[in-house]
Design a protein around this motif. Structure first.
Motif, PDB file in Angstrom:
ATOM      1  N   UNK A  36       0.807  -1.222   0.000  1.00  0.00           N
ATOM      2  CA  UNK A  36       0.000   0.000   0.000  1.00  0.00           C
ATOM      3  C   UNK A  36       0.839   1.272   0.000  1.00  0.00           C
ATOM      4  N   UNK A  37       2.062   1.228   0.523  1.00  0.00           N
ATOM      5  CA  UNK A  37       2.905   2.417   0.520  1.00  0.00           C
ATOM      6  C   UNK A  37       3.214   2.874  -0.899  1.00  0.00           C
ATOM      7  N   UNK A  38       3.309   1.935  -1.822  1.00  0.00           N
ATOM      8  CA  UNK A  38       3.593   2.272  -3.212  1.00  0.00           C
ATOM      9  C   UNK A  38       2.460   3.105  -3.808  1.00  0.00           C
ATOM     10  N   UNK A  39       1.229   2.721  -3.522  1.00  0.00           N
ATOM     11  CA  UNK A  39       0.075   3.480  -4.001  1.00  0.00           C
ATOM     12  C   UNK A  39       0.079   4.899  -3.432  1.00  0.00           C
ATOM     13  N   UNK A  40       0.357   5.008  -2.136  1.00  0.00           N
ATOM     14  CA  UNK A  40       0.343   6.314  -1.482  1.00  0.00           C
ATOM     15  C   UNK A  40       1.402   7.238  -2.069  1.00  0.00           C
ATOM     16  N   UNK A  41       2.599   6.720  -2.276  1.00  0.00           N
ATOM     17  CA  UNK A  41       3.672   7.551  -2.825  1.00  0.00           C
ATOM     18  C   UNK A  41       3.315   8.072  -4.216  1.00  0.00           C
ATOM     19  N   UNK A  42       2.746   7.209  -5.047  1.00  0.00           N
ATOM     20  CA  UNK A  42       2.368   7.630  -6.400  1.00  0.00           C
ATOM     21  C   UNK A  42       1.195   8.597  -6.361  1.00  0.00           C
TER      22      UNK A  42
END
Length: 328
Positions: free
Chosen positions: A303-309
């Protein structure tokens, strides 16, 4: 609240910039600056499921925080109705007071961050002279895998393996134009792997498509398609021969059949998974250690990947006046 469509995200998020945003997010995670709880699952109608994937980047000096969650529905029965089987939306919130900031189209966001995560891993695991790629899959995710990997590697040729000949031919034409390099259908999938410097897998196959016997010294394997404990794209021999890195230990040891099946067979031990991505980007664990080493990156999504993008897209949209504002 800002609404950002797929077209908006394509304008706002060049793959190379997303790779760098993910690098920063994983560094903050390694330093204790992020919180990512396990994703929750709720069954819905007609055999479907709702996935909720929240994440938080903590505010630190000179770095604002971020808060958000992705909502994903998976309805296999939609295929018979000609509707998408996977649909996603992302809700971005103000980390300080919880105010809704943006609603983003989540399917493209997921495809892009998945490819960008693989490219970030390849930065540390692939040989710098990697030029030939074999691509298993001819769908939207495979496209983003190649586009993102091409930001880190100077690819010169790609061979594609796809189940549907017509779809694979169309994919080859599209990617040839997009990458401006020769892209061709693989006449022999196993020969394509033997000749590749990088192998990327973005398929829905429940059984291996890549075999350890075909992996040449120095090849890097990128596997993102399988995300269930019993399904895998790489056979046990391939995993056993490789230096294995995962996006997160928690996700891989819960969901990644590419890791769990050979563990269950006794083909590898737990210590065979040498690192998660945050350890690579911070240098706590080295990536590739030899030119002839076979490396494998396994991703099931984080989920961190989604947030960063999503945060990168929102910040750029506000600067450039992109998107549609709606009042709640």
């Amino acid at each position: 609240m800002l609404v950002l469509s797929r077209a908006d995200l394509e304008r706002l998020l060049p793959p190379a910039d997303v790779v760098d945003a993910l690098d920063g997010a994983f560094r903050r995670l390694a330093g204790g600056g992020a919180t990512v709880p396990p994703r929750s699952t709720l069954e819905s109608g007609d055999g479907g499921v709702l996935l909720v994937m929240p994440a938080r980047l903590h505010a630190v000096e000179r770095e604002p925080g971020a808060l958000g969650t992705k909502l994903v529905t998976v309805h296999p029965g939609n295929r018979t109705r000609g509707a998408p089987t996977i649909q996603a939306s992302y809700v971005l919130l103000d980390e300080a007071d919880g105010t809704p900031l943006a609603l983003l189209e989540g399917t493209f966001l997921t495809q892009l961050r998945t490819g960008a995560t693989s490219a970030l891993a390849a930065r540390h695991l692939a040989r710098r002279d990697a030029r030939r790629a074999a691509c298993f899959g001819a769908g939207p995710q495979a496209e983003l895998q190649l586009r993102c990997l091409a930001t880190e590697l100077r690819l010169e040729r790609v061979e594609v393996v796809g189940r549907d000949p017509a779809r694979a031919r169309a994919f080859v034409e599209t990617m040839g134009r997009a990458l401006d390099i020769p892209v061709a259908l693989a006449a022999d999938p196993r020969a394509a792997v033997r000749e590749a410097d990088v192998v990327t897998c973005a398929t829905t196959s429940p059984v291996p498509v890549v075999f350890g016997a075909d992996l040449a010294p120095g090849v890097h394997v990128d596997a993102v398609g399988a995300f269930r404990p019993t399904e895998r794209e790489v056979d046990s021999d391939g995993v056993a021969r490789a230096r294995v890195v995962v996006d997160t230990y928690a996700g891989a040891l819960e969901e990644a059949g590419d890791v769990l099946v050979p563990l269950g067979e006794g083909a590898i031990a737990r210590r065979h998974v040498v690192a998660e991505l945050a350890e690579l980007v911070t240098g706590r664990v080295p990536g590739r250690t030899r030119d002839d080493e076979i490396t494998l990156f396994k991703s099931v999504g984080f989920a961190l990947e989604d947030l960063a993008a999503a945060r990168l897209a929102y910040n750029r949209a506000m600067d450039r006046g992109v998107g549609v504002e709606v009042r709640l």
